[in-house]
Design a protein around this motif. Structure first.
Motif, short mmCIF file in Angstrom:
data_model
loop_
_atom_site.label_atom_id
_atom_site.label_comp_id
_atom_site.label_asym_id
_atom_site.label_seq_id
_atom_site.Cartn_x
_atom_site.Cartn_y
_atom_site.Cartn_z
N ASP A 522 5.27 26.43 -24.10
CA ASP A 522 4.96 27.85 -24.07
C ASP A 522 4.32 28.31 -25.38
O ASP A 522 3.44 29.17 -25.39
N ARG A 551 0.24 32.20 -16.28
CA ARG A 551 1.43 32.19 -17.15
C ARG A 551 1.21 31.11 -18.20
O ARG A 551 1.59 29.96 -18.01
N ALA A 558 4.65 35.13 -20.58
CA ALA A 558 5.35 34.40 -19.53
C ALA A 558 4.78 32.99 -19.41
O ALA A 558 3.56 32.81 -19.45
N TYR A 561 9.22 30.39 -19.60
CA TYR A 561 10.18 31.45 -19.89
C TYR A 561 9.46 32.79 -19.91
O TYR A 561 8.23 32.86 -19.92
N LEU A 562 10.25 33.86 -19.97
CA LEU A 562 9.72 35.20 -20.20
C LEU A 562 9.84 35.54 -21.69
O LEU A 562 10.77 35.09 -22.37
N TYR A 563 8.91 36.34 -22.19
CA TYR A 563 8.91 36.79 -23.58
C TYR A 563 8.66 38.30 -23.55
O TYR A 563 7.57 38.76 -23.23
N GLU A 564 9.70 39.06 -23.88
CA GLU A 564 9.63 40.51 -23.72
C GLU A 564 9.20 41.21 -25.00
O GLU A 564 9.65 40.85 -26.10
N ASP A 573 13.84 32.52 -16.63
CA ASP A 573 13.19 33.37 -15.63
C ASP A 573 13.58 32.91 -14.22
O ASP A 573 13.24 31.78 -13.83
N PHE A 575 12.28 33.63 -11.50
CA PHE A 575 11.07 33.30 -10.74
C PHE A 575 10.69 31.83 -10.95
O PHE A 575 10.35 31.12 -10.00
N VAL A 576 10.76 31.38 -12.17
CA VAL A 576 10.42 29.98 -12.47
C VAL A 576 11.43 29.05 -11.83
O VAL A 576 11.07 27.99 -11.29
N GLU A 577 12.69 29.42 -11.85
CA GLU A 577 13.72 28.58 -11.24
C GLU A 577 13.46 28.42 -9.74
O GLU A 577 13.60 27.31 -9.20
#
Length: 695
Positions: A522, A551, A558, A561-564, A573, A575-577
């Motif tokens: 990432d 992504r 994203a 993982y997500l990065y906020e 995340d 969604f990724v799972e």
């Protein structure tokens, strides 16, 4: 006396003890005995002062590391230093070049120190996973104060002579004949009371009154120590000056030194120390092969890599012309270079004069003809074979005879690039790692026709630029990326089998990696790996899907993982799972819970297995070269020494049997043990033993 490693003479009423133990005047047993005997002989002869001097190019590089693990030879270094300090006549250390480790400790045991402003005084033991073991952590704080003593002890970085003079470590700066100057100084202090640091706590008083500044400095230093044991031990040793007298503090120091020396971390760091030196030895290239002279370097490309390489070379003292067809790119690249320098200056990494000097060595040009007078050209453009070949064909016409032509390629065939010129003997790869101005590793690529002297030249230039050069051969991904590719395939396989990104990364971090492989993906950008795979016709089902969705990782907020909110903290995340589960089903896998030990094995074993094949093919010379590459270029924990060293410590036979077990259960061809790994396991050998004699 003492195998002629130490000579003793008189100059009037001043005695001179002179060490002559090339190349670095290491304080081995014969040297220590020679100093001991000389000290007592001169005291018995009634001299009024003694000078401790050295022949050669440096005062002393410290203890003889080859004595580690062998029966002790008397007198021990701490006993000798105590004896010097106890002398009733002044002892003056004439330091020059470098006085490191035990060499600096013996100088601290002397009552006075003189030397040129160019001298460097240091206690680098922490870089070997140790702490100074002959009183250094107790005498240096008593010489210059605890706050000033802490950084050189905890980081191992030397104190320059001009700073040493300001701190009072040098009692006089002598720029002429050092031994004669030291003798003259000894005559001045003869008969005066001597200062024994072990008995003088004056410099500790301010910290004893208010230890807050000391503790804040210790916290800052340890935050950069990667969790290693030795830096924390160094801090505690200095802290002991607050609560222990010299004798008890020295006793704690010696005991801790021995504990660290017998531990895994120090063994790994000592392995790394010797590996760096071994990496400069190239088979069939003798000392008669000298580097080509290099004063000016041309760097082609003003992007991230070109700018970082330019900065590295300018820091190393080279004149650099950065070439790019776009003036806008040049101005942007130079602006980033200046910004990076000023940020480092603000943190104390450079002085203003050093930054100004480095920037003054950089020039900019939009025409390739600006490389005409360069001694070395480093191409750092986009990773495209046709583009690089066209640049080298043009360089063939422009560059002067004898110039080293190097490509900063991470995967491409250096021999094909060399074939675009009429002088393939002058062509090689110099693979810098991003960011090039920070990362230490330099993977030098020897082409089939690369001349030995350009390899030596690249090593020399790399060392001067602060890099750790390692020479490897030509293959897809060379050594480091090829091993990384083997691990990446196994990581993707584990995701298909049921592991989640956070499971894999958690195990990697627990082992000692700063980041797990998926978080690293990432950070680097999933689009980069995707582009490389497309060019090679390779696939990575989950990573490819994420990239195709846009992504790309941290830069898009994203990836795996997500990065906020612009944060760099990875957030698992759902969604990724779900995507992983769907992709797993598409490929016929039945998800299962993978034990942490299996995850760790399958993170490490592919590195070792592919490393074995790289060694077998002759792409890398020694297993320690692969360790250098992975510690310095890919974040393998220094405390574990590198994948091949770790395999030797774990037992190659044990690694082989476990890897074979995974292969037999899964049928995954990427887990099939390579022939060299099997051979070493069957013969009870190690990678280190197999590598002996190859370098």
């Amino acid at each position: 006396m003492s195998e002629q490693k130490v000579t003793v003479r008189r100059d009037g009423e001043v005695g001179v003890i002179e060490i002559d133990n090339p190349p670095v005047n290491a304080l081995g047993g014969a040297v220590r005995k020679g100093i001991w005997d000389g000290l007592h002989d001169l005291q018995g002869a009634g001299v009024s002062a003694i000078v401790l001097a050295c022949k050669g190019r440096t005062f002393s590089g410290g203890a003889d590391i080859t004595e580690f693990g062998k029966p002790p030879v008397e007198p021990g270094l701490s006993v000798l230093i105590d004896e010097i300090e106890a002398s009733d006549v002044p002892v003056v250390a004439a330091v020059f070049g470098t006085a490191l480790g035990g060499g600096f400790e013996i100088a601290l045991g002397c009552h006075y120190r003189v030397g040129p402003s160019s001298v460097k005084l240091g206690l680098p033991e922490v870089k070997l996973g140790l702490l100074p073991g002959a009183g250094g952590t107790q005498r240096l704080p008593r010489a210059i104060g605890m706050e000033a003593a802490l950084p050189p002890i905890v980081t191992g970085d030397p104190i320059p002579g001009d700073e040493a003079a300001k701190l009072g470590l040098l009692d006089r700066v002598i720029e002429g004949d050092l031994t004669e100057g030291a003798i003259a100084f000894a005559r001045e202090v003869a008969g005066k009371p001597v200062r024994r640091l072990s008995r003088d706590d004056t410099a500790l008083a301010s910290t004893k009154a208010d230890p807050i500044a000391f503790e804040e400095a210790a916290t800052r230093l340890l935050s950069r120590s990667r969790g290693l044991k030795a830096p924390a031990a160094c801090v505690q040793a200095v802290r002991n000056c607050l609560t222990m007298d010299f004798a008890d503090g020295s006793k704690w120091e010696r005991e801790t030194f021995h504990d660290l020396r017998s531990g895994e971390e120090s063994a790994a760091q000592r392995h790394h120390f010797f590996a760096e030196r071994a990496a400069l030895k190239l088979p069939g290239v003798g000392k008669e092969v000298q580097p080509r002279p290099v004063k000016k370097i041309a760097v082609i490309g003003a992007g991230t890599m070109g700018g970082g390489i330019t900065m590295s070379m300018a820091t190393g003292g080279y004149d650099v012309v950065m070439i790019d067809k776009s003036q806008e790119a040049l101005d942007r690249g130079f602006g980033i270079i200046e910004k990076n320098y000023r940020k480092t200056q603000a943190r104390g990494g450079f002085t203003e004069a050093e930054v100004d000097g480095a920037l003054s060595r950089i020039s900019l040009a939009t025409e390739l003809s600006a490389a005409a007078d360069a001694d070395m050209v480093i191409e750092a453009v986009y990773e495209n074979l046709d583009l690089k070949k066209s640049i080298f064909a043009e360089l063939d016409k422009v560059a002067k005879p004898g110039a080293v032509l190097a490509s900063n390629t991470s995967t491409l065939d250096v021999d094909e690039i060399a074939a675009a010129t009429s002088r393939p003997a002058d062509v090689m790869g110099m693979h810098f790692f991003s960011p090039a101005n920070v990362m230490k590793l330099l993977e030098n690529i020897r082409g089939e026709k690369s001349s030995p002297d350009i390899l030596v030249t690249a090593n020399t230039v790399g060392k001067q630029a602060g890099k750790i050069p390692v020479t490897v051969g030509v293959c897809n991904g060379f050594a480091g990326n090829r091993m990384g590719g083997a691990r990446a395939r196994q990581v993707q396989r584990m995701l298909l089998e049921g592991a989640m990104p956070q499971d894999v990364d958690r195990v990697a971090k627990a082992f000692g990696f700063a980041m797990g492989p998926l978080a690293v993906n990432d950070l680097a950008g999933l689009d980069i790996g995707y582009a490389v795979r497309k060019e090679r016709g390779e696939k990575s089902p989950i990573a490819d899907k994420l990239a195709e969705m846009g992504r790309y990782g941290q830069k898009t907020g994203a990836g795996f993982y997500l990065y906020e909110g612009g944060s760099r903290t990875p957030i698992p995340d759902p969604f990724v799972e779900n995507l992983i589960r769907e992709t797993s089903a598409e490929h016929g896998f039945t998800p299962r819970e993978i034990p942490e030990q299996e995850i760790l094995d399958r993170l490490l074993f592919p590195l070792i297995n592919e490393g074995a094949q790289i060694l077998d093919e002759g792409i890398a010379i020694r297993s320690s070269d692969l360790d250098l590459i992975w510690v310095n270029g890919f974040g393998f924990p220094l405390a574990k020494g590198g994948p091949m060293f770790w395999a030797d410590r774990e037992g190659v036979g044990n690694v082989y049997e476990r890897l074979k077990g995974y292969y037999e259960v899964s049928g995954d061809p990427n887990l099939e043990p390579k022939p060299l790994l099997q051979h070493l396991a069957k013969t009870g050998s190690s990678f280190a033993d197999w590598s002996k004699g190859r370098g």
